[in-house]
Design a protein around this motif. Structure first.
Motif, PDB file in Angstrom:
ATOM      1  N   ALA A 291     -68.954  -4.321  -3.273  1.00  0.00           N
ATOM      2  CA  ALA A 291     -69.851  -5.458  -3.048  1.00  0.00           C
ATOM      3  C   ALA A 291     -69.072  -6.751  -2.860  1.00  0.00           C
ATOM      4  CB  ALA A 291     -70.828  -5.591  -4.218  1.00  0.00           C
ATOM      5  N   GLN A 292     -67.984  -6.912  -3.615  1.00  0.00           N
ATOM      6  CA  GLN A 292     -67.161  -8.113  -3.485  1.00  0.00           C
ATOM      7  C   GLN A 292     -66.315  -8.080  -2.208  1.00  0.00           C
ATOM      8  OE1 GLN A 292     -67.410  -6.382  -6.515  1.00  0.00           O
ATOM      9  NE2 GLN A 292     -68.953  -7.902  -7.130  1.00  0.00           N
ATOM     10  N   MET A 293     -66.084  -6.877  -1.663  1.00  0.00           N
ATOM     11  CA  MET A 293     -65.287  -6.745  -0.446  1.00  0.00           C
ATOM     12  C   MET A 293     -66.094  -7.055   0.815  1.00  0.00           C
ATOM     13  SD  MET A 293     -63.008  -3.361  -1.323  1.00  0.00           S
ATOM     14  CE  MET A 293     -62.070  -3.492   0.207  1.00  0.00           C
ATOM     15  N   VAL A 294     -67.399  -7.255   0.662  1.00  0.00           N
ATOM     16  CA  VAL A 294     -68.254  -7.625   1.795  1.00  0.00           C
ATOM     17  C   VAL A 294     -68.700  -9.066   1.576  1.00  0.00           C
ATOM     18  CG1 VAL A 294     -70.322  -7.063   3.106  1.00  0.00           C
ATOM     19  CG2 VAL A 294     -69.032  -5.235   2.003  1.00  0.00           C
ATOM     20  N   PRO A 295     -67.924 -10.035   2.061  1.00  0.00           N
ATOM     21  CA  PRO A 295     -68.239 -11.442   1.807  1.00  0.00           C
ATOM     22  C   PRO A 295     -69.446 -11.909   2.616  1.00  0.00           C
ATOM     23  CG  PRO A 295     -66.405 -11.271   3.335  1.00  0.00           C
ATOM     24  CD  PRO A 295     -66.729  -9.865   2.896  1.00  0.00           C
ATOM     25  N   VAL A 296     -69.960 -13.063   2.262  1.00  0.00           N
ATOM     26  CA  VAL A 296     -71.088 -13.635   2.986  1.00  0.00           C
ATOM     27  C   VAL A 296     -70.627 -14.094   4.366  1.00  0.00           C
ATOM     28  CG1 VAL A 296     -72.219 -14.377   0.861  1.00  0.00           C
ATOM     29  CG2 VAL A 296     -70.660 -15.944   2.050  1.00  0.00           C
ATOM     30  N   CYS A 297     -71.579 -14.347   5.233  1.00  0.00           N
ATOM     31  CA  CYS A 297     -71.273 -14.818   6.586  1.00  0.00           C
ATOM     32  C   CYS A 297     -70.580 -16.174   6.511  1.00  0.00           C
ATOM     33  CB  CYS A 297     -72.558 -14.909   7.397  1.00  0.00           C
ATOM     34  SG  CYS A 297     -72.352 -15.632   9.049  1.00  0.00           S
ATOM     35  N   ALA A 298     -69.451 -16.301   7.186  1.00  0.00           N
ATOM     36  CA  ALA A 298     -68.694 -17.549   7.156  1.00  0.00           C
ATOM     37  C   ALA A 298     -69.402 -18.668   7.919  1.00  0.00           C
ATOM     38  CB  ALA A 298     -67.294 -17.320   7.736  1.00  0.00           C
ATOM     39  N   ARG A 299     -70.333 -18.319   8.805  1.00  0.00           N
ATOM     40  CA  ARG A 299     -71.020 -19.319   9.618  1.00  0.00           C
ATOM     41  C   ARG A 299     -72.231 -19.924   8.908  1.00  0.00           C
ATOM     42  NH1 ARG A 299     -71.045 -19.309  15.269  1.00  0.00           N
ATOM     43  NH2 ARG A 299     -73.327 -19.245  15.200  1.00  0.00           N
ATOM     44  N   CYS A 300     -73.065 -19.073   8.296  1.00  0.00           N
ATOM     45  CA  CYS A 300     -74.317 -19.573   7.722  1.00  0.00           C
ATOM     46  C   CYS A 300     -74.427 -19.348   6.222  1.00  0.00           C
ATOM     47  CB  CYS A 300     -75.513 -18.933   8.431  1.00  0.00           C
ATOM     48  SG  CYS A 300     -75.745 -17.174   8.064  1.00  0.00           S
ATOM     49  N   GLY A 301     -73.523 -18.578   5.636  1.00  0.00           N
ATOM     50  CA  GLY A 301     -73.539 -18.368   4.200  1.00  0.00           C
ATOM     51  C   GLY A 301     -74.489 -17.290   3.713  1.00  0.00           C
ATOM     52  N   SER A 302     -75.199 -16.625   4.642  1.00  0.00           N
ATOM     53  CA  SER A 302     -76.106 -15.562   4.216  1.00  0.00           C
ATOM     54  C   SER A 302     -75.312 -14.287   3.939  1.00  0.00           C
ATOM     55  CB  SER A 302     -77.164 -15.296   5.288  1.00  0.00           C
ATOM     56  OG  SER A 302     -76.575 -14.713   6.433  1.00  0.00           O
ATOM     57  N   TYR A 337     -70.481  -4.229   8.913  1.00  0.00           N
ATOM     58  CA  TYR A 337     -71.419  -5.086   8.200  1.00  0.00           C
ATOM     59  C   TYR A 337     -71.603  -6.383   8.992  1.00  0.00           C
ATOM     60  CZ  TYR A 337     -70.554  -1.965   4.237  1.00  0.00           C
ATOM     61  OH  TYR A 337     -70.441  -0.860   3.423  1.00  0.00           O
ATOM     62  N   THR A 338     -72.849  -6.797   9.180  1.00  0.00           N
ATOM     63  CA  THR A 338     -73.131  -7.981   9.990  1.00  0.00           C
ATOM     64  C   THR A 338     -73.998  -8.970   9.221  1.00  0.00           C
ATOM     65  OG1 THR A 338     -75.071  -6.894  10.972  1.00  0.00           O
ATOM     66  CG2 THR A 338     -72.965  -6.693  12.153  1.00  0.00           C
ATOM     67  N   CYS A 339     -74.029 -10.192   9.703  1.00  0.00           N
ATOM     68  CA  CYS A 339     -74.828 -11.253   9.097  1.00  0.00           C
ATOM     69  C   CYS A 339     -76.296 -10.839   9.057  1.00  0.00           C
ATOM     70  CB  CYS A 339     -74.666 -12.537   9.909  1.00  0.00           C
ATOM     71  SG  CYS A 339     -75.749 -13.892   9.384  1.00  0.00           S
ATOM     72  N   ARG A 340     -76.892 -10.915   7.876  1.00  0.00           N
ATOM     73  CA  ARG A 340     -78.286 -10.508   7.725  1.00  0.00           C
ATOM     74  C   ARG A 340     -79.206 -11.365   8.599  1.00  0.00           C
ATOM     75  NH1 ARG A 340     -81.087  -7.585   3.922  1.00  0.00           N
ATOM     76  NH2 ARG A 340     -79.187  -7.337   2.682  1.00  0.00           N
ATOM     77  N   ASN A 341     -78.844 -12.632   8.788  1.00  0.00           N
ATOM     78  CA  ASN A 341     -79.647 -13.518   9.635  1.00  0.00           C
ATOM     79  C   ASN A 341     -79.277 -13.420  11.106  1.00  0.00           C
ATOM     80  OD1 ASN A 341     -81.043 -14.530   7.417  1.00  0.00           O
ATOM     81  ND2 ASN A 341     -79.635 -16.259   7.143  1.00  0.00           N
ATOM     82  N   SER A 342     -78.201 -12.688  11.407  1.00  0.00           N
ATOM     83  CA  SER A 342     -77.689 -12.616  12.775  1.00  0.00           C
ATOM     84  C   SER A 342     -77.632 -14.017  13.387  1.00  0.00           C
ATOM     85  CB  SER A 342     -78.571 -11.700  13.637  1.00  0.00           C
ATOM     86  OG  SER A 342     -77.900 -11.314  14.818  1.00  0.00           O
ATOM     87  N   CYS A 343     -77.027 -14.940  12.646  1.00  0.00           N
ATOM     88  CA  CYS A 343     -77.019 -16.354  13.028  1.00  0.00           C
ATOM     89  C   CYS A 343     -76.340 -16.565  14.376  1.00  0.00           C
ATOM     90  CB  CYS A 343     -76.328 -17.180  11.943  1.00  0.00           C
ATOM     91  SG  CYS A 343     -74.590 -16.738  11.658  1.00  0.00           S
ATOM     92  N   TRP A 344     -76.889 -17.492  15.125  1.00  0.00           N
ATOM     93  CA  TRP A 344     -76.366 -17.767  16.473  1.00  0.00           C
ATOM     94  C   TRP A 344     -76.760 -19.177  16.888  1.00  0.00           C
ATOM     95  CZ3 TRP A 344     -72.889 -15.205  19.202  1.00  0.00           C
ATOM     96  CH2 TRP A 344     -72.712 -15.518  20.558  1.00  0.00           C
ATOM     97  N   THR A 345     -75.853 -19.861  17.562  1.00  0.00           N
ATOM     98  CA  THR A 345     -76.122 -21.192  18.091  1.00  0.00           C
ATOM     99  C   THR A 345     -76.475 -21.084  19.562  1.00  0.00           C
ATOM    100  OG1 THR A 345     -74.546 -22.182  16.533  1.00  0.00           O
ATOM    101  CG2 THR A 345     -75.194 -23.505  18.447  1.00  0.00           C
ATOM    102  N   TRP A 346     -77.662 -21.591  19.924  1.00  0.00           N
ATOM    103  CA  TRP A 346     -78.079 -21.515  21.325  1.00  0.00           C
ATOM    104  C   TRP A 346     -77.032 -22.190  22.218  1.00  0.00           C
ATOM    105  CZ3 TRP A 346     -79.139 -24.913  25.306  1.00  0.00           C
ATOM    106  CH2 TRP A 346     -79.743 -24.337  26.433  1.00  0.00           C
ATOM    107  N   GLY A 347     -76.682 -21.510  23.305  1.00  0.00           N
ATOM    108  CA  GLY A 347     -75.707 -22.045  24.242  1.00  0.00           C
ATOM    109  C   GLY A 347     -74.274 -21.668  23.922  1.00  0.00           C
ATOM    110  N   SER A 348     -74.064 -20.954  22.813  1.00  0.00           N
ATOM    111  CA  SER A 348     -72.709 -20.555  22.449  1.00  0.00           C
ATOM    112  C   SER A 348     -72.154 -19.559  23.465  1.00  0.00           C
ATOM    113  CB  SER A 348     -72.704 -19.937  21.055  1.00  0.00           C
ATOM    114  OG  SER A 348     -71.411 -19.480  20.705  1.00  0.00           O
ATOM    115  N   THR A 349     -70.863 -19.636  23.716  1.00  0.00           N
ATOM    116  CA  THR A 349     -70.212 -18.732  24.673  1.00  0.00           C
ATOM    117  C   THR A 349     -69.154 -17.845  24.014  1.00  0.00           C
ATOM    118  OG1 THR A 349     -68.540 -20.398  25.260  1.00  0.00           O
ATOM    119  CG2 THR A 349     -70.567 -20.360  26.568  1.00  0.00           C
TER     120      THR A 349
END
Length: 368
Positions: A291-302, A337-349
Motif C-alpha cells: 500500500a505504501q509502494m503505491v503513492p498518490v497521484c503527483a498531479r492531483c493528490g488523489s 496503477y493509475t490516478c483514481r480521478n484520471s486527472c487531466w488538464t484540457w489542452g494538454s499535449t
C-alpha cells in the motif's frame, strides 16, 4: 438496479497486424508491439531506460475510456528490450493520454459543429464496463479462449465498426502520412520495435473450457506432481475458499503462485487482465508494505487504483520486429496503477506517467 460487481476483462492475442491498409491503426486500436498510435493532440517522445539509457520499446496499447468521462483515454506501456533490464520496474513506463472528442479536428464535410471546444460532447468514448465487447475486434481469427457467443459478439462489433472506420478514413490520410514518417523516424533513430499483434477481449465470466487445453492441463498436472499439491483443492479466488486455500500449501510454500495458476487455468494464453479499481492477481507474495509502494497521484493528490496487468503468456510474443535476437521481454506479471480521478488538464499535449510494478515469475519454465 442489479448490484454492481467487478468485471475482469481478459485480453488474448488475435493475429498479427499487417500494413494497416484494411484497418487504419489509430488510438482506438488495442495491440501489442509496433509503434504507439497516440491521440492526435499528444506530442510523443520516446522515454529512455533509467538503468541502461536505451530507448524503451512500445509493449502494449490499450484504449480505455472511463465510465461517465468525456475523454478519449489511452494507456501505453513501454519497456527496455534489454534482457538485463526488462524484469525491473525501473525499466518500464506507463503513459496515460487523454483528449476530448472536440479536440480531434473533424473533416469539414462530415460533421461541422457550432459548439465550442469546451462544450462539445464526445461521440464514441466507450465505457470499459458496459462496452466490454467493443475492445479489440479487428482480426477475424477465432481465439481458443472465446466462447461461441463471445465470438459472435466480436464479429458483430466488427461489422458495426466498419462504417465508423470508413468515416475515419475520409479524414485519416494525413495521419497515415504521419504514421509513415513515424516508421521512418523509428528506423533512423534505431527505436526498438516489437512485432505487432491485435488484442481481442472477453469477460472472464464468459470463459468456457475449450477442447484444446490439453497442454495447460499437463502443465498443471506436472506442477501438482512436483509440488505435492492438488491445484483443484486450493479453493477459489473469490474469498469463499480462502481458509481451505491457506491450509493447502504447496511444498515450497508459494500458495500465491498456486492461486495464480488456478485462476488462469481456463485461459493460459491470456496476455492481459483489465479491471479498473479491481484487485490484481499476484504471481508471488506482494511486499507487506504494498500500500505504501503505491503513492498518490503527483498531479492531483488523489489515490491510485489498480487498472490492468500483463500476463506471462505475453513474454513469448515480445520478439523484435526486425529479428534482433538480443531484444526480449522478461517478467512474471506487470501491474499498472493509475490516478483514481484520471486527472487531466484540457489542452494538454503531454502524456501523464502512472505507476508500474513488476513481479518476477517464480517458475518461468511453467510457461514455456
Amino acid at each position: 438496479m442489479a448490484e454492481t460487481h467487478e468485471v475482469t476483462l481478459i485480453g488474448v492475442c488475435d493475429g498479427a497486424i499487417g500494413d494497416g491498409k484494411r484497418y487504419p491503426l489509430l488510438y482506438l486500436t488495442n495491440k501489442v508491439g509496433g509503434l504507439p498510435d497516440v491521440l492526435p493532440v499528444i506530442s510523443w517522445q520516446y522515454p529512455s531506460c533509467v538503468l541502461c539509457n536505451g530507448i524503451l520499446a512500445h509493449v502494449v496499447q490499450v484504449y480505455c475510456p472511463l465510465e461517465a468521462s468525456l475523454y478519449h483515454r489511452t494507456l501505453h506501456l513501454l519497456a527496455c528490450p534489454n534482457p538485463q533490464c526488462s524484469s525491473k520496474s525501473e525499466s518500464w513506463k506507463v503513459l496515460r493520454s487523454q483528449c476530448l472528442e472536440s479536440e480531434i479536428k473533424p473533416s469539414p464535410e462530415l460533421s461541422p459543429s457550432p459548439h465550442s471546444p469546451g462544450t462539445e460532447a464526445p461521440i464514441a468514448a466507450t465505457d470499459w464496463c458496459d462496452g466490454a465487447d467493443d475492445w479489440g475486434m479487428e482480426d477475424e481469427e477465432e481465439s481458443a479462449c472465446l466462447s461461441d457467443t463471445t465470438q459472435t459478439q466480436v464479429k458483430t462489433t466488427e461489422a458495426n465498426l466498419e462504417p465508423v472506420m470508413r468515416t475515419a478514413e475520409l479524414d485519416v490520410s494525413g495521419r497515415l502520412r504521419d504514421l509513415c514518417l513515424g516508421e521512418r523516424e523509428a528506423i533512423q533513430l534505431d527505436i526498438p520495435t516489437f512485432s505487432p499483434f491485435y488484442v481481442s477481449v472477453v469477460e472472464e465470466t464468459d470463459l468456457v473450457e475449450p477442447a484444446d487445453l490439453h497442454h495447460a492441463q499437463n502443465l498443471l498436472k506436472e506442477y501438482e506432481r512436483r509440488e505435492g499439491v492438488a491445484v483443484a483443492e486450493l479453493g477459489t479466488c473469490d474469498g469463499g475458499g480462502d481458509e481451505k486455500y491457506e491450509k493447502t500449501r504447496a511444498r515450497h510454500g508459494d500458495a500465491v503462485f498456486s492461486r495464480f495458476m488456478k485462476k488462469i487455468s481456463l485461459c493460459p494464453v491470456q496476455i492481459l487482465r483489465y479491471c479498473w479499481n479491481g484487485s490484481p492477481l499476484y504471481i508471488s507474495e506482494p511486499p507487506s508494505n504494498m500500500a505504501q509502494m503505491v503513492p498518490v497521484c503527483a498531479r492531483c493528490g488523489s489515490s491510485r487504483t489498480f487498472e490492468l496487468q500483463l500476463m506471462p503468456a505475453l513474454v513469448s510474443l515480445l520478439r523484435s520486429k526486425d529479428c534482433r535476437s538480443e531484444m526480449a521481454g522478461e517478467f512474471g506479471t506487470v501491474l499498472v496503477y493509475t490516478c483514481r480521478n484520471s486527472c487531466w488538464t484540457w489542452g494538454s499535449t503531454s502524456p501523464v506517467e502512472e505507476l508500474i510494478f513488476i513481479q518476477q515469475d517464480p517458475d518461468q519454465k511453467l510457461f514455456k
